[in-house]
Design a protein around this motif. Structure first.
Motif: not given
Length: 234
Positions: A188, A224, A219
């Protein structure tokens, strides 16, 4: 005309489902109810919305009153409005769930409210429909944490990958493969590796990481894919 004619009045309250993580288990902050009905029974922290106060402001006030914390992650969950949910008076409860780092919890406030961290796998009986609130919050947390990095809100500023894996396992009540979990988390790009290690858990030790706050904020609402199909884990 200052009121709608022919309409009954009802109370509006907020109840807060406050999650914390002690490094091993996911926990819930409960209080002993201080008044009837069901005085001295375990309860979520809640209160009535005051005149001139919005729902989110009321939830933030209640959270601060119990923990002393401000600016923590908090999200509206659901409105509970069954006519008989409160035996005293018709009350609509709007629920919020919050994620806090247990290490920041202000311990001296526990005496006033008889607050206690209780493991989610050993919850006592709760008043009214609070068990339903907790169960709904758990499901929402699992869904959100599968695609958004919200679980970092439960961790201290410096943590290890094994500690993070324990948190995910506590939330989903499942064991993840260590290599796959580490690979997915590091991919990530949200973590910054530190030079020091945590050595209490093993002789080799595990490197500490910190959250890259800039990337985290950028983010936060991205998809994700931390956990695939969170509703069907075994």
């Amino acid at each position: 005309m200052t009121r709608y004619s022919g309409q009954s009045r009802m109370l509006v309250a907020v109840d807060c489902i406050i999650f914390g993580f002690d490094g091993e288990k996911l926990k819930l902050l409960l209080i002993k109810r201080g008044f009837e009905p069901q005085k001295n029974k375990w309860s979520l922290m809640g209160g009535f919305v005051q005149p001139g106060e919005g729902l989110e402001s009321a939830a933030a006030r209640i959270l601060h009153k119990l923990t002393g914390l401000e600016g923590v992650y908090m999200e509206q969950l659901f409105a509970f409005g069954e006519p008989e949910r409160d035996p005293v008076e018709r009350t609509i409860s709007v629920t919020y769930f919050a994620l806090i780092d247990i290490n920041q919890y202000v311990q001296q406030l526990t005496d006033e409210y008889k607050a206690e961290w209780v493991s989610l796998d050993a919850l006592p009986d709760l008043i009214f429909d609070h068990v339903e609130m907790v169960n709904m919050a758990k499901e929402k947390l699992r869904y959100k944490a599968a695609i958004h990095p919200i679980l970092f809100e439960l961790l201290p500023s410096k943590f290890t990958i094994p500690q993070l894996q324990l948190l995910f396992e506590a939330v989903y009540d499942v064991t993840f493969d260590k290599r796959n979990f580490s690979r997915k988390i590091l991919s990530t790009g949200l973590l910054i590796k530190q030079k020091d290690k945590e050595r209490l858990s093993s002789k080799r030790g595990a490197f500490y990481y910190k959250l890259d706050k800039r990337k985290y904020n950028a983010k936060f609402n991205s998809f994700l894919n931390f956990v695939t199909d969170p509703g069907n884990l075994k």
